[in-house]
Design a protein around this motif. Structure first.
Motif, PDB file in Angstrom:
ATOM      1  N   LEU A  13       0.832  -1.211   0.000  1.00  0.00           N
ATOM      2  CA  LEU A  13       0.000   0.000   0.000  1.00  0.00           C
ATOM      3  C   LEU A  13       0.860   1.253   0.000  1.00  0.00           C
ATOM      4  O   LEU A  13       0.593   2.196  -0.756  1.00  0.00           O
ATOM      5  CB  LEU A  13      -0.954  -0.002   1.199  1.00  0.00           C
ATOM      6  N   LYS A  14       1.889   1.284   0.827  1.00  0.00           N
ATOM      7  CA  LYS A  14       2.767   2.461   0.878  1.00  0.00           C
ATOM      8  C   LYS A  14       3.489   2.637  -0.458  1.00  0.00           C
ATOM      9  O   LYS A  14       3.604   3.750  -0.954  1.00  0.00           O
ATOM     10  CB  LYS A  14       3.769   2.335   2.021  1.00  0.00           C
ATOM     11  N   HIS A  15       3.957   1.543  -1.023  1.00  0.00           N
ATOM     12  CA  HIS A  15       4.670   1.623  -2.296  1.00  0.00           C
ATOM     13  C   HIS A  15       3.744   2.146  -3.396  1.00  0.00           C
ATOM     14  O   HIS A  15       4.135   2.964  -4.222  1.00  0.00           O
ATOM     15  CB  HIS A  15       5.234   0.253  -2.674  1.00  0.00           C
ATOM     16  N   SER A  16       2.495   1.684  -3.403  1.00  0.00           N
ATOM     17  CA  SER A  16       1.567   2.083  -4.464  1.00  0.00           C
ATOM     18  C   SER A  16       1.175   3.557  -4.381  1.00  0.00           C
ATOM     19  O   SER A  16       0.788   4.147  -5.381  1.00  0.00           O
ATOM     20  CB  SER A  16       0.308   1.202  -4.432  1.00  0.00           C
ATOM     21  N   THR A  17       1.309   4.166  -3.190  1.00  0.00           N
ATOM     22  CA  THR A  17       0.994   5.597  -3.057  1.00  0.00           C
ATOM     23  C   THR A  17       2.234   6.462  -3.234  1.00  0.00           C
ATOM     24  O   THR A  17       2.159   7.681  -3.140  1.00  0.00           O
ATOM     25  CB  THR A  17       0.365   5.895  -1.682  1.00  0.00           C
ATOM     26  N   GLY A  18       3.386   5.833  -3.447  1.00  0.00           N
ATOM     27  CA  GLY A  18       4.626   6.576  -3.645  1.00  0.00           C
ATOM     28  C   GLY A  18       5.300   6.973  -2.343  1.00  0.00           C
ATOM     29  O   GLY A  18       6.298   7.675  -2.347  1.00  0.00           O
ATOM     30  N   GLU A  19       4.740   6.511  -1.223  1.00  0.00           N
ATOM     31  CA  GLU A  19       5.339   6.844   0.066  1.00  0.00           C
ATOM     32  C   GLU A  19       6.689   6.152   0.203  1.00  0.00           C
ATOM     33  O   GLU A  19       6.847   4.983  -0.121  1.00  0.00           O
ATOM     34  CB  GLU A  19       4.409   6.402   1.204  1.00  0.00           C
TER      35      GLU A  19
END
Length: 85
Positions: A13-19
């Motif tokens: 989830l974090k990776h998919s939001t660019g975080e």
């Protein structure tokens, strides 16, 4: 094998939001870890023995059975560890 653990899902989830994820965002204080290693180095070095070929702070070490008087001609045990990351 399915990777459905909570930590895995959180990472996706974090990776998919660019975080950007970091050790610090995971709660890891690298400086505190380094300070701990410096603090316990003398105690760890006091346990060193023949056959041991590792310094504190690395991710692995070698143990020569023959040098430690356990026999085992040409036998070296290899141990490795890693923390978070």
């Amino acid at each position: 094998q399915a990777q459905e653990g909570i930590a895995y899902i959180e990472a996706i989830l974090k990776h998919s939001t660019g975080e950007v994820m970091s050790y610090a965002s995971a709660g890891v204080d690298i400086e505190a870890g380094n300070e701990l290693v410096d603090l316990i180095k003398p105690a760890c070095k006091a346990t060193r023995r023949n056959g041991c070929d590792a310094d504190l702070g690395g991710f692995g070490g070698l143990f020569d059975l023959q040098a430690a008087n356990y026999g085992g001609k040409d036998t070296v045990l290899i141990g490795a560890t890693d923390g978070v990351g």
